[in-house]
Structures are given as structure tokens and as C-alpha cells.
Design an enzyme around this catalytic site. Structure first.
Site, PDB file in Angstrom:
ATOM      1  CB  CYS A 307      -1.029  -0.006   1.128  1.00  0.00           C
ATOM      2  SG  CYS A 307      -0.322  -0.258   2.770  1.00  0.00           S
ATOM      3  NE  ARG A 337       7.359  -8.423   2.631  1.00  0.00           N
ATOM      4  CZ  ARG A 337       6.478  -8.353   3.611  1.00  0.00           C
ATOM      5  NH1 ARG A 337       6.541  -9.188   4.624  1.00  0.00           N
ATOM      6  NH2 ARG A 337       5.533  -7.442   3.585  1.00  0.00           N
ATOM      7  CD  GLU A 339      10.457 -13.567   3.831  1.00  0.00           C
ATOM      8  OE1 GLU A 339      10.957 -13.803   4.941  1.00  0.00           O
ATOM      9  OE2 GLU A 339       9.418 -12.885   3.673  1.00  0.00           O
ATOM     10  NE  ARG A 348       9.046 -17.545   6.224  1.00  0.00           N
ATOM     11  CZ  ARG A 348       8.390 -16.491   6.718  1.00  0.00           C
ATOM     12  NH1 ARG A 348       8.633 -15.278   6.263  1.00  0.00           N
ATOM     13  NH2 ARG A 348       7.492 -16.646   7.660  1.00  0.00           N
ATOM     14  CD  GLU A 356      -1.917  -3.928   0.953  1.00  0.00           C
ATOM     15  OE1 GLU A 356      -1.659  -5.152   1.069  1.00  0.00           O
ATOM     16  OE2 GLU A 356      -1.768  -3.107   1.862  1.00  0.00           O
ATOM     17  CG  ASP A 417      -0.729 -11.744  11.620  1.00  0.00           C
ATOM     18  OD1 ASP A 417      -0.901 -10.733  10.911  1.00  0.00           O
ATOM     19  OD2 ASP A 417       0.392 -12.144  11.981  1.00  0.00           O
ATOM     20  CD  GLU A 433       1.442 -12.833   8.937  1.00  0.00           C
ATOM     21  OE1 GLU A 433       2.327 -12.968   9.803  1.00  0.00           O
ATOM     22  OE2 GLU A 433       1.343 -11.822   8.212  1.00  0.00           O
ATOM     23  CG  ASN A 436      -2.052  -8.231   7.376  1.00  0.00           C
ATOM     24  OD1 ASN A 436      -2.698  -7.653   6.498  1.00  0.00           O
ATOM     25  ND2 ASN A 436      -0.763  -8.055   7.503  1.00  0.00           N
ATOM     26  CB  CYS A 462      -4.020  -1.783   4.255  1.00  0.00           C
ATOM     27  SG  CYS A 462      -2.590  -2.225   5.241  1.00  0.00           S
ATOM     28  NE  ARG A 469       3.488 -16.891   3.749  1.00  0.00           N
ATOM     29  CZ  ARG A 469       3.968 -16.106   4.716  1.00  0.00           C
ATOM     30  NH1 ARG A 469       3.167 -15.707   5.695  1.00  0.00           N
ATOM     31  NH2 ARG A 469       5.222 -15.726   4.733  1.00  0.00           N
TER      32      ARG A 469
HETATM   33  P1  ATP Z   1       5.653 -13.635   8.114  1.00  0.00           P
HETATM   34  O1  ATP Z   1       5.369 -13.353   9.561  1.00  0.00           O
HETATM   35  O2  ATP Z   1       5.177 -14.972   7.681  1.00  0.00           O
HETATM   36  O3  ATP Z   1       7.076 -13.347   7.717  1.00  0.00           O
HETATM   37  P2  ATP Z   1       4.835 -11.001   7.547  1.00  0.00           P
HETATM   38  O4  ATP Z   1       4.164 -10.701   8.836  1.00  0.00           O
HETATM   39  O5  ATP Z   1       6.237 -10.550   7.335  1.00  0.00           O
HETATM   40  O6  ATP Z   1       4.765 -12.587   7.266  1.00  0.00           O
HETATM   41  P3  ATP Z   1       3.251  -9.015   6.273  1.00  0.00           P
HETATM   42  O7  ATP Z   1       4.311  -8.014   6.205  1.00  0.00           O
HETATM   43  O8  ATP Z   1       2.211  -8.912   7.326  1.00  0.00           O
HETATM   44  O9  ATP Z   1       3.939 -10.467   6.347  1.00  0.00           O
HETATM   45  O10 ATP Z   1       2.577  -9.102   4.823  1.00  0.00           O
HETATM   46  C1  ATP Z   1       1.183  -9.314   4.645  1.00  0.00           C
HETATM   47  C2  ATP Z   1       0.904 -10.631   3.969  1.00  0.00           C
HETATM   48  O11 ATP Z   1       1.761 -10.809   2.832  1.00  0.00           O
HETATM   49  C3  ATP Z   1       1.171 -11.838   4.839  1.00  0.00           C
HETATM   50  O12 ATP Z   1       0.110 -12.094   5.720  1.00  0.00           O
HETATM   51  C4  ATP Z   1       1.317 -12.919   3.783  1.00  0.00           C
HETATM   52  O13 ATP Z   1       0.038 -13.318   3.310  1.00  0.00           O
HETATM   53  C5  ATP Z   1       2.029 -12.206   2.659  1.00  0.00           C
HETATM   54  N1  ATP Z   1       3.490 -12.446   2.711  1.00  0.00           N
HETATM   55  C6  ATP Z   1       4.414 -11.767   3.415  1.00  0.00           C
HETATM   56  N2  ATP Z   1       5.642 -12.267   3.229  1.00  0.00           N
HETATM   57  C7  ATP Z   1       5.502 -13.305   2.374  1.00  0.00           C
HETATM   58  C8  ATP Z   1       6.415 -14.226   1.788  1.00  0.00           C
HETATM   59  N3  ATP Z   1       7.715 -14.157   2.021  1.00  0.00           N
HETATM   60  N4  ATP Z   1       5.929 -15.172   0.955  1.00  0.00           N
HETATM   61  C9  ATP Z   1       4.605 -15.235   0.678  1.00  0.00           C
HETATM   62  N5  ATP Z   1       3.691 -14.393   1.197  1.00  0.00           N
HETATM   63  C10 ATP Z   1       4.126 -13.426   2.040  1.00  0.00           C
HETATM   64 ZN    ZN Z   2      -0.992  -2.332   3.489  1.00  0.00          ZN
HETATM   65 MG    MG Z   3       4.093 -12.033  10.560  1.00  0.00          MG
HETATM   66 MG    MG Z   4       2.190  -9.929   9.120  1.00  0.00          MG
HETATM   67 MG    MG Z   5       7.996 -11.604   7.238  1.00  0.00          MG
END
Ligand code: ATP
Ligand code: ZN
Ligand code: MG
Ligand code: MG
Ligand code: MG
Length: 503
Positions: A307, A337, A339, A348, A356, A417, A433, A436, A462, A469
Site C-alpha cells: 500500500c 522480500r 527472506e 515463504r 492489497e 493476523d 500467517e 492480515n 489495509c 499463503r
Molecule cells: P511472516 O510473519 O510470515 O514473515 P509477515 O508478517 O512478514 O509474514 P506481512 O508483512 O504482514 O507479512 O505481509 C502481509 C501478507 O503478505 C502476509 O500475511 C502474507 O500473506 C504475505 N506475505 C508476506 N511475506 C511473504 C512471503 N515471504 N511469501 C509469501 N507471502 C508473504
Molecule cells: Zn498495506
Molecule cells: Mg508475521
Molecule cells: Mg504480518
Molecule cells: Mg515476514
């Protein structure tokens, strides 16, 4: 001991200030009782503890606690002192010089490692006190640099207390138990059946026709069951995010370890790049070292949270009251990202797909919209996908991404979440997760200076729907065979497409 600031500096005067010594003495005695205490609780505030006149310099030492910090005290003194010296002695104040500036922070735990903080020349750990020496001038005082350094240190010390990264987490709601139809890791099973293959890049997958259709069906469900009935409009948000956006969204405070950085070429001129193309054409190796020299500094990174770049669209605008609640969504591209470690399945990944959803309006509108979305999600997960799932209150995502833990101090601000068990991880396995829903308070309208015609404070929310996921959860609980999928889902999905065959 208490937090303590100590500053030694001087006011530079336009002329020898000795004739004014008595007047300065009077001024300082009065200041110690008045302007250096103003706004501080009883018994707090700053004190001039030492001073003298040395030609065209008035040397001064100030001590303080948290209130009317020593550097603010010095700045507060400048104008009234200049007025006094100007009127009676025709002496002006030319500037402020800082000879030394120390901040002493009480902390039992001092395990902060090697720190490199701008303007901090020395950090001394001793007797439950961390003492910082700063090299700052007048403009840094005016720009509140010492306050930012203190906040940074206090955040680091607080982080030691909760062990670094434990985020807030509490269950809010939990569905009934569901008998799993499947007990294997769906990523492995999808690879076996040719639904997916690893992409050439880290944490990246190529989704075959079967998984692509699954993602598109999830999107269709979200759009038809939730976004259209609730009146959301589709937009397309940018996916290359410059620093300016992340400064305003707060991401610039902490997201660096997970960014995919973007560097543009220093020149578009083919001649500038000829060395690189020639090298490749002769060796068939890409000369990355040479490329590094020919690209600029990173201008930002690939889409991380979806966003923030949207807010540039609203930035600086005043929006008619009847436009609220304003409701939009984006699913125009991938998020990226970096990761941490190891090989993960599709749950992941470094490149992922997400819808979004963003809404804004008054406090009440934003809170009630969050409830409306949660109702629709419940309908989708219970009546269409038939999942076992739960909702948990967690550290707001925007705080987590700034490197913070805990919860927001503002009531009604927070992130929920959605989590689900993955049967192949076993009964005690970690839940995943998968999306959210978040109320972000006034953070974004404030950060991007967006106003309502009504003058009411604007809030926003948002929700990020991660398709990898959703797929991980759905396939882990239901398996890959459509005969085990719930009817309501199959109705919307249709036939499983034939994949591509290999010999
Ligand atoms: P996690 O705790 O699993 O690392 P996050 O809390 O970092 O996730 P957010 O920043 O809240 O993730 O992003 C919102 C959403 O984007 C998450 O709920 C998930 O559905 C998706 N998302 C985030 N990171 C990833 C990833 N590395 N792979 C796939 N989906 C992701
Ligand atoms: Zn957002
Ligand atoms: Mg998280
Ligand atoms: Mg999160
Ligand atoms: Mg994360």
C-alpha cells in the site's frame, strides 16, 4: 541514576562581552528559575551549572534530565540573551559552538554490540550507565539530532528487554477443528505432479496452469464475494518504490535487510556500456563488477508492503467528505522480500502475489469497514474454503516493519493476523500467517498529508491477501485432488487444467 544530558558550549558574541558580565549573571540566575524550567514537571528542567565570559565568548555548561533537555535549554537562552546584550551593550550573538555533549542513559543490560551511530563519537559502558559523546553543532541541535539519538538508543535498550524480536501475539478467535484431508507438504506434491517448478531466482516459483488457476480462483472469490459487494474499486499501484515513499511510510526506519534494491544505470548511452557488452560477447560471462561501477546508488527497492506507493496518489490532497469511506484494491504485480535462509516451499518466497485492500475515512468508518471485511473473510474461509483457522492480534505490521514490537498506543489501531494449521507440520506444528487485516490509525493520512474536507481526522486500514499463503493453507488441509475440495470451492474453480508434460 536518571537520564542525564550535559552540554558545554558557548555563545559567540560580536564584541568582548566582559563589560556585560553582571548583566549575564543576572540573566542566567533568572533563566535558571524561568525559561529553563518552563514546561517541565516540578523539580525537573535544565540548569546552567557553570559559566564564564572569555572575551567574545560566553562559555556555559548546562545539565538536565528528560525535560527541557540541555540542548533545548541552550537554544532557549539565545534570543532573550541577545535581546538583553543588544539593547544595553550593543553586543550581538553570532552563533553557538558546542565543545562537548554527553548523554548518560541508565541501563542494566548493556549488550548492544558495536554500534555506528552518526554524530556519536564514543560510547562508554559503565556501572549501569551508557554514556554517549556527541559531536554536534548548532544546526544538529535545531534539527533535534540528539533527541533522535536518544530515541534510537532507548529503542535498542527496550529491544534487549524483550529478547530482540518477540512480537506481540494473542488469539482473538478460533474456528472449530477440521479433519485434514491431506498430510503431506503441498509444495513437494505440486513439484511431483508438475504444478510448479522453481524459478531461476532465489525464492521464486513458476506456477503452472493448475496453480495459476487456483490463484485466479482465490482472487475471483475475494473480488466477487467481498470487494464488489463492499464497493471497492480496482487501482494499479506502482511496484518500484523510491526512498521518498518509504521515508513517509516509516519503512526507511528498518526494512533494509529484506529489500530487493534497485539501481538505475548511470547512463543510457550505449557507448558507456560498450565495455560491458563486449566483455559478455567475448567471454559469455556477465561482468558484474564492471556493472557495479556503471550503475547509480539504489533509488529504492521492489514492492515490499503493497500500500505505501498508493499514498502518493492522495498526497497533499483534500478529499470531499462524501468520498469517504474511500475503498480501493490492487493486484497488479508481485511483492519482493529477501527472506532469511534455507529453502522454503511456496509458503515463504522472495517473490509473491498478493491482493492489497486499502480503505480510508473517519475513525468510525475505518473501524466499521474492518469489521465488514472480517465478516466477509469469515464467510469465505468457513463457507467456501472450509478451513481450520484463527485470528490473532499481533504487533501492527507497520510497527514490525519499522523494527518495533509491542502494540500501538492508539486505541483501535492494530493488526489481526489470520493463521491456519498445516497438517504436515504435525499437531504441534507452527500455524501459518496467511493474511492480515489492519487498522493503521492516522499514520498514513498524516505521513502523506491527506485531508478530509470536513476537517475530521482521517484514518486508514489495509488488508494483504497472500495468494501463495492461501494456496499453502488450502492445499495443506485439503490436498491436491479436487474430489477432496469443498463443493462451494469446486463450483467456482471448475475443471483442473491439464498441466504441461515432459519426456
Ligand atoms: P511472516 O510473519 O510470515 O514473515 P509477515 O508478517 O512478514 O509474514 P506481512 O508483512 O504482514 O507479512 O505481509 C502481509 C501478507 O503478505 C502476509 O500475511 C502474507 O500473506 C504475505 N506475505 C508476506 N511475506 C511473504 C512471503 N515471504 N511469501 C509469501 N507471502 C508473504
Ligand atoms: Zn498495506
Ligand atoms: Mg508475521
Ligand atoms: Mg504480518
Ligand atoms: Mg515476514
Amino acid at each position: 541514576m536518571e537520564l542525564k544530558f550535559n552540554i558545554k558550549g558557548s555563545f559567540k558574541t560580536s564584541d568582548d562581552a566582559s563589560p556585560a558580565t553582571e548583566a549575564i549573571d543576572e540573566f542566567i540566575n533568572e533563566a535558571n528559575e524561568t525559561i529553563l524550567k518552563k514546561g517541565a514537571p516540578e523539580g525537573e528542567g535544565a540548569n546552567v551549572v557553570d559559566w564564564n565570559v572569555d572575551g567574545s565568548k560566553i562559555n556555559i555548561t548546562i545539565e538536565s534530565g528528560r525535560y527541557v533537555r540541555a540542548h533545548d535549554a541552550l537554544l532557549r537562552m539565545r534570543k532573550p540573551l541577545a535581546k538583553k546584550l543588544g539593547k544595553d551593550y550593543r553586543i550581538g550573538i553570532r552563533g553557538i559552538e558546542i565543545d562537548s555533549f554527553n548523554i548518560s542513559i541508565p541501563s542494566e543490560n548493556q549488550d548492544l554490540g558495536e554500534l555506528k551511530i552518526p554524530y556519536v563519537t564514543d560510547i562508554d559502558y559503565n556501572d549501569s550507565v551508557i554514556k554517549l559523546s556527541l559531536d554536534v553543532g548548532e544546526s544538529e541541535l535545531q534539527n533535534r539530532v540528539p533527541d533522535r539519538i536518544l530515541t534510537l538508543m532507548e529503542d535498542k535498550i527496550a529491544a534487549l528487554r524483550y529478547g530482540g524480536k518477540a512480537e506481540h501475539w494473542e488469539v482473538l478467535w478460533q474456528s472449530g477443528k477440521k479433519e485434514p484431508k491431506f498430510f503431506d507438504d503441498p509444495t513437494k506434491e505440486m513439484m511431483n505432479r508438475g504444478w510448479i517448478k522453481r524459478g531461476a531466482s532465489r525464492g521464486q516459483w513458476i506456477h503452472g496452469p493448475q496453480l495459476a488457476k487456483l490463484f485466479r480462483t482465490f482472487e475471483k472469490i475475494v473480488i466477487e464475494e467481498m470487494l464488489e459487494p463492499l464497493g471497492y474499486k480496482e487501482m494499479m499501484f506502482p511496484k518500484l518504490i523510491p526512498w521518498d515513499v518509504w521515508k513517509k511510510s516509516g519503512h526507511a526506519k528498518g526494512v533494509y535487510p529484506e529489500i530487493y534494491y534497485v539501481c538505475p544505470p548511470k547512463s543510457r548511452d550505449p557507448e558507456y556500456w560498450e565495455e560491458v557488452t563486449d566483455y559478455y560477447n567475448v567471454t559469455h560471462e556477465v561482468p558484474t563488477e564492471k556493472i557495479k561501477e556503471k550503475i547509480g546508488e539504489p533509488i529504492g527497492g521492489l514492492c515490499y508492503a503493497q500500500c505505501p506507493p498508493f499514498w502518493i496518489y492522495l498526497q497533499g490532497e483534500t478529499i470531499p467528505t462524501n468520498e469517504f469511506p474511500l475503498k480501493v484494491f490492487d493486484h497488479s504485480g508481485t511483492s519482493h522480500r529477501y527472506e532469511s535462509g534455507g529453502i522454503h516451499g511456496i509458503e515463504r518466497v522472495d517473490e509473491f502475489h498478493r491482493i492489497e485492500i486499502v480503505w480510508l475515512g473517519t475513525h468510525d468508518q475505518v473501524v466499521s469497514e474492518s469489521k465488514a471485511l472480517q465478516d466477509k473473510y469469515r464467510h469465505i474461509f468457513d463457507d467456501i474454503l472450509d478451513l481450520e483457522w484463527r485470528k490473532a492480534g499481533v504487533t501492527p505490521w507497520f510497527m514490525a516493519q519499522e523494527g518495533l514490537t509491542g502494540t500501538s498506543e492508539q486505541t483501535d489501531v492494530g493488526t489481526i493476523d489470520y493463521e491456519a494449521p498445516l497438517p504436515y507440520r504435525g499437531d504441534d506444528g507452527e500455524w501459518l500467517e496467511f493474511q492480515n487485516v489492519s487498522i493503521n490509525g492516522n499514520k498514513y493520512p498524516k505521513g502523506f498529508n491527506v485531508k478530509s474536507q470536513s476537517g475530521d481526522e482521517l484514518w486508514s486500514g489495509c488488508s494483504g491477501v497472500g495468494l501463495e499463503r492461501w494456496a499453502s493453507v488450502f492445499l495443506a488441509q485439503k490436498g491436491l485432488d479436487p474430489e477432496n475440495w469443498p463443493d462451494e470451492f469446486v463450483k467456482r474453480f471448475g475443471e483442473l487444467p491439464e498441466g504441461i508434460h515432459f519426456l
